[in-house]
Write a protein that holds these residues in place. Structure first.
Motif, PDB file in Angstrom:
ATOM      1  N   LEU A 127       0.804  -1.215   0.000  1.00  0.00           N
ATOM      2  CA  LEU A 127       0.000   0.000   0.000  1.00  0.00           C
ATOM      3  C   LEU A 127       0.843   1.274   0.000  1.00  0.00           C
ATOM      4  N   PRO A 128       1.899   1.398   0.808  1.00  0.00           N
ATOM      5  CA  PRO A 128       2.699   2.636   0.752  1.00  0.00           C
ATOM      6  C   PRO A 128       3.309   2.864  -0.639  1.00  0.00           C
ATOM      7  N   VAL A 129       3.777   1.785  -1.281  1.00  0.00           N
ATOM      8  CA  VAL A 129       4.352   1.922  -2.621  1.00  0.00           C
ATOM      9  C   VAL A 129       3.276   2.389  -3.602  1.00  0.00           C
ATOM     10  N   LEU A 130       2.100   1.760  -3.536  1.00  0.00           N
ATOM     11  CA  LEU A 130       0.993   2.138  -4.429  1.00  0.00           C
ATOM     12  C   LEU A 130       0.555   3.581  -4.184  1.00  0.00           C
ATOM     13  N   LEU A 131       0.448   3.964  -2.920  1.00  0.00           N
ATOM     14  CA  LEU A 131       0.052   5.338  -2.602  1.00  0.00           C
ATOM     15  C   LEU A 131       1.112   6.330  -3.074  1.00  0.00           C
ATOM     16  N   ASN A 177       0.389   9.251  -5.641  1.00  0.00           N
ATOM     17  CA  ASN A 177       0.751  10.650  -5.349  1.00  0.00           C
ATOM     18  C   ASN A 177       1.625  11.225  -6.455  1.00  0.00           C
ATOM     19  N   SER A 178       2.574  10.430  -6.937  1.00  0.00           N
ATOM     20  CA  SER A 178       3.437  10.875  -8.033  1.00  0.00           C
ATOM     21  C   SER A 178       2.616  11.152  -9.288  1.00  0.00           C
ATOM     22  N   THR A 179       1.673  10.270  -9.591  1.00  0.00           N
ATOM     23  CA  THR A 179       0.804  10.467 -10.760  1.00  0.00           C
ATOM     24  C   THR A 179      -0.041  11.724 -10.603  1.00  0.00           C
ATOM     25  N   VAL A 180      -0.584  11.926  -9.410  1.00  0.00           N
ATOM     26  CA  VAL A 180      -1.395  13.127  -9.157  1.00  0.00           C
ATOM     27  C   VAL A 180      -0.536  14.385  -9.309  1.00  0.00           C
ATOM     28  N   VAL A 217       0.990  19.104 -12.592  1.00  0.00           N
ATOM     29  CA  VAL A 217       1.968  19.849 -13.394  1.00  0.00           C
ATOM     30  C   VAL A 217       1.441  20.016 -14.823  1.00  0.00           C
ATOM     31  N   ALA A 218       0.908  18.923 -15.382  1.00  0.00           N
ATOM     32  CA  ALA A 218       0.364  18.995 -16.749  1.00  0.00           C
ATOM     33  C   ALA A 218      -0.804  19.970 -16.820  1.00  0.00           C
ATOM     34  N   LEU A 219      -1.670  19.955 -15.812  1.00  0.00           N
ATOM     35  CA  LEU A 219      -2.804  20.885 -15.792  1.00  0.00           C
ATOM     36  C   LEU A 219      -2.327  22.335 -15.674  1.00  0.00           C
TER      37      LEU A 219
END
Length: 153
Positions: free
Chosen positions: A47-51, A55-58, A63-65
């Motif tokens: 779960l910490p890795v997935l979160l 978070n990195s994707t968000v 940044v893209a937005l």
């Protein structure tokens, strides 16, 4: 052995069978619970890795937005400039149309006068030629009548 003892023995055997069946079911339930526990523990470990990835994707999406918003602001600024240029072009077009109307009106009046004068000169010249031709014909007819009168008399 009498009947009560046999009945107690049969009841003890049935109870033993019931205990055996329930113990097998409990063992199977324990295996299922152990598998679920290990799955939950594995999920807790991942779960910490997935979160972190979420978070990195968000963050990347943010940044893209932000970049898209900056681009849209630039496009809106350029559109405002184009609107201004379009307004100026409309003003220039209206001024050219007005100037063309003024020039047309100013040039049309003298041109009409020149054309009318030319037409009048042509008609006058034509009338004069016709009048001269008619005078010559009358003079010729008069001379012929005089000559005819002189010759008849």
């Amino acid at each position: 052995m009498d009947g009560v003892e046999i009945a107690a023995l049969v009841a003890a055997g049935a109870f033993l069978m019931l205990v055996l069946v329930l113990s097998v079911l409990l063992l199977k339930a324990r295996q299922t619970i152990d598998a679920a526990t290990s799955a939950v523990n594995e999920l807790n470990n991942q779960l910490p890795v997935l979160l972190g990835k979420v978070n990195s994707t968000v963050d990347n999406v943010n940044v893209a937005l932000t970049q898209v918003q900056t681009s849209l602001d630039g496009v809106n600024l350029q559109l405002a400039k184009i609107d201004t240029m379009t307004g100026h072009a409309q003003n220039v077009t209206a001024n050219v149309a007005n100037l063309a109307t003024v020039v047309s009106a100013a040039a049309a009046n003298p041109l009409v006068k020149v054309a009318s004068f030319g037409y009048g000169v042509r008609r006058a010249a034509s009338a004069r030629r016709r009048a001269e031709s008619e005078r010559e014909v009358r003079d010729t007819i008069k001379q012929q009548r005089r000559a005819a009168k002189r010759g008849v008399n």
